[in-house]
Design an enzyme around this catalytic site. Structure first.
Site, PDB file in Angstrom:
ATOM      1  N   ARG A   1      12.006  -5.453   6.053  1.00  0.00           N
ATOM      2  CA  ARG A   1      12.604  -5.142   4.758  1.00  0.00           C
ATOM      3  C   ARG A   1      14.133  -5.282   4.755  1.00  0.00           C
ATOM      4  O   ARG A   1      14.769  -5.224   3.724  1.00  0.00           O
ATOM      5  CB  ARG A   1      12.177  -3.729   4.332  1.00  0.00           C
ATOM      6  CG  ARG A   1      12.630  -3.330   2.930  1.00  0.00           C
ATOM      7  CD  ARG A   1      11.775  -2.223   2.403  1.00  0.00           C
ATOM      8  NE  ARG A   1      12.271  -1.569   1.223  1.00  0.00           N
ATOM      9  CZ  ARG A   1      12.983  -0.452   1.236  1.00  0.00           C
ATOM     10  NH1 ARG A   1      13.280   0.136   2.384  1.00  0.00           N
ATOM     11  NH2 ARG A   1      13.375   0.094   0.112  1.00  0.00           N
TER      12      ARG A   1
ATOM     13  N   CYS B   1       0.834  -1.214   0.000  1.00  0.00           N
ATOM     14  CA  CYS B   1       0.000   0.000   0.000  1.00  0.00           C
ATOM     15  C   CYS B   1       0.864   1.258   0.000  1.00  0.00           C
ATOM     16  O   CYS B   1       2.083   1.200   0.110  1.00  0.00           O
ATOM     17  CB  CYS B   1      -0.902  -0.010   1.225  1.00  0.00           C
ATOM     18  SG  CYS B   1       0.038   0.120   2.761  1.00  0.00           S
TER      19      CYS B   1
ATOM     20  N   ALA C   1       3.141   1.664   2.906  1.00  0.00           N
ATOM     21  CA  ALA C   1       4.332   0.819   2.783  1.00  0.00           C
ATOM     22  C   ALA C   1       5.392   1.517   1.938  1.00  0.00           C
ATOM     23  O   ALA C   1       6.584   1.479   2.258  1.00  0.00           O
ATOM     24  CB  ALA C   1       3.969  -0.530   2.167  1.00  0.00           C
TER      25      ALA C   1
ATOM     26  N   HIS D   1       5.876   6.278  -2.486  1.00  0.00           N
ATOM     27  CA  HIS D   1       7.204   6.772  -2.883  1.00  0.00           C
ATOM     28  C   HIS D   1       7.096   8.245  -3.263  1.00  0.00           C
ATOM     29  O   HIS D   1       7.904   9.066  -2.843  1.00  0.00           O
ATOM     30  CB  HIS D   1       7.726   6.045  -4.129  1.00  0.00           C
ATOM     31  CG  HIS D   1       7.846   4.563  -3.998  1.00  0.00           C
ATOM     32  ND1 HIS D   1       7.662   3.726  -5.073  1.00  0.00           N
ATOM     33  CD2 HIS D   1       8.156   3.770  -2.950  1.00  0.00           C
ATOM     34  CE1 HIS D   1       7.856   2.475  -4.680  1.00  0.00           C
ATOM     35  NE2 HIS D   1       8.146   2.474  -3.400  1.00  0.00           N
TER      36      HIS D   1
END
Ligand code: CFM
Length: 537
Positions: free
Chosen positions: A89, A55, A58, A187
């Site tokens: 991660r 999502c 994230a 991002h």
């Protein structure tokens, strides 16, 4: 090994017709004779389909902000959003001052039902107080999760009050999970605010050493960034900042002092790369440190950009030294890997980057794709002007700074820039399709049904992908290597990384485990059926 359009159609035929129509646009077989093979990308996954995507939260907190080690990252939301993003991660970070490295913490406002009903702003302010009391960080980020946006908490206002109270930057990110169709939206949201509020806020005007560069889109998964920095520093580069692997708030503030920006992951950070060019006049170079030849080519391209005799000499010396060191190490693994076939499906960049490394080991990539990349990552940046903005992408604020009056400076003359553009990928990314072999399959947002169908058809020897499908693939008797967090291994970048990757996948190939697994199609009678508009036929 190419598949035919008919074989592809047979797979798609198993879908109901509406789904089939949709998915058809996300898959193509590479055909070099067709000039534009358009793929649909960055659009909503069909509800109910098992996707590998994440999502917007994230992408923002998990991917771009999380690796910045000396800021405290607060997740405003229910505990699950924080907990499930906690250290999964493997974006490693190290600090000489361990009290200024918060990478191992998971800090959440742990919203409860009553906070959803009565609002969570007070709780958020209290968590900031606690963070300041315990850690005294130099800066804080606040990331919103879905319920925050739904109930309308004003995180920006809380951030502002806290900034005044404590005199440190408190950055608020409206990255609610639903802000986009995948992590890609996150991002962009993170890029915008880092550019607007952090980059360039240092008063430093000039880097303290020659050949200063920023390394963008490198997140130090399994130590990748450390391996890349090792090589760059040995050649003589000064790494101003890494965005954001093992990243530092203080370093990112100085990013304007670099003479060149390197872009490893185009998808997650091309926004900052472009903005740095507009604001400070710093060009960006598409690099790839995954694969030995790709690393060598990248280093040579950088040397061409700086055009300095000594730097070029050092580049060649380091390449020669590294190659002679690693070639004997990797050769033993090449023997095991040679002739194998791979599927390579990762988030937004690795689906492309790792194909080089596979090829070097003698492994052919039959199928590749991205979870959430955009058309330019498949087809090349030249398609950007033709990409339609849909309702989902309009959710993300567009931010583009103007040229900085004092600091904008062309790093090379316009003539030289044009010359360079003809020989090295400056402000350019050609995308995955360009490098893929004729007849290979390119899939956007691959789902679990297609994963199984393509495996049955092509029987790859290895499938590099993620945790959501890893065990499904392995239960089909095929080794799967996670390329998101590298399972427990790494680095896979640079020279040492290539050897480590070759070793790890050779171990997979050499393991006798796979012989003990009978894939479902080997010992189960296959029931053939078809779902049509009218029901099951
Ligand atoms: Fe870039 Fe990444 Fe990737 Fe990515 Fe990611 Fe990742 Fe990835 Mo997982 S930033 S797009 S959002 S290279 S977390 S380090 S591995 S999906 S291919």
């Amino acid at each position: 090994m190419a598949i035919s359009e008919k074989q592809l159609q047979d797979i798609l035929d198993q879908y109901p017709s509406k789904v089939q129509k949709n998915r058809r646009k996300h898959i193509f077989i590479k055909n070099g004779e067709i000039e534009n093979q358009v793929i649909e990308a960055n659009t909503r996954t069909i509800p109910g389909i098992i996707t590998n995507r994440g999502c917007a939260y994230a992408g923002c907190k998990g991917v771009v902000l999380g690796p910045i080690k000396d800021m405290v990252h607060i997740v405003h939301g229910p505990i699950g959003c924080g907990y499930y993003a906690w250290n999964t991660r493997r974006n490693k970070a190290h600090s000489d001052d361990p009290t200024d490295n918060y990478i191992n913490y998971c800090i959440s406002t742990d919203m409860q039902e009553s906070d959803i009903v009565f609002g969570g702003e007070k709780k958020l302010a209290k968590v900031i107080d606690e963070v300041m009391d315990i850690f005294k960080p130099k800066a804080i980020t606040l990331s919103a999760t879905c319920p925050v946006g739904l109930i309308g908490d004003d995180m920006g206002a809380v951030a502002k009050v806290a900034e005044e109270k404590y005199g440190v930057q408190v950055l608020s990110f409206s990255c609610e999970g639903y802000k986009g169709v995948s992590q890609s939206a996150g991002h962009h949201i993170a890029n915008n605010i880092l550019m607007e509020k952090v980059i360039g806020t240092s008063t430093e005007e000039k880097a303290p050493a020659k050949f200063p560069i920023n390394l963008l889109g490198e997140y130090n998964i399994g130590g990748d960034g450390w391996e890349v920095e090792r090589i760059l520093e040995e050649i003589g580069y000064h790494v101003v900042s890494v965005m954001t692997g093992d990243g530092s708030y203080d370093d990112i503030k100085k990013a304007h002092t670099a003479e060149l920006n390197l872009v490893q992951c185009h998808r997650s950070i091309n926004y900052i790369a472009e903005m740095l060019e507009v604001k400070y006049g710093t060009p960006w170079l598409k690099v790839n440190f995954i694969g030995i030849q790709a690393t060598c080519e990248t280093l040579r391209n950088m040397a061409l950009y700086f055009n300095d005799e000594e730097l070029t000499k050092n580049t060649e010396a380091v390449i020669a030294k590294e190659l002679s060191r690693i070639e004997p190490l990797i050769d033993q693994y090449k023997k095991i890997c040679d002739g194998k076939k791979a599927f390579c499906f990762v988030g937004g960049s690795r689906g492309h980057h790792f194909q080089n490394l596979f090829a070097e080991l003698g492994i052919e990539t039959l199928l590749a794709g991205y979870e959430f990349a955009h058309r330019d990552d498949y087809e090349g940046r030249h398609v950007i002007p033709t990409i339609k903005t849909d309702a989902d992408s309009k959710n993300i604020p567009h931010y583009m700074p103007e040229a900085d009056e004092k600091r904008f400076r062309l790093k090379v003359s316009p003539e030289r820039l044009e010359e360079l553009k003809a020989i090295i990928p400056l402000s350019e990314y050609k995308g995955m399709r360009f490098d893929m072999a004729e007849g290979s399959i390119i899939v956007d947002d691959l789902n679990h049904f297609e994963t199984e169908a393509f495996i049955k058809l092509l029987k790859p020897d290895i499938f590099t992908s993620g945790i959501k499908d890893k065990y499904v693939i392995q239960k089909m008797g095929i080794p799967s290597k996670q390329l998101h967090n590298y399972d427990y291994s790494g680095p896979y970048a640079g020279f040492n990384g290539a050897v480590q990757f070759a070793k790890d996948i050779s171990m997979s190939f050499a393991s006798p485990t796979w012989n003990f697994i009978a894939p479902p199609w080997k010992d189960q009678p296959l029931l053939e059926g078809k779902v049509t508009e009218e029901g099951v036929a």
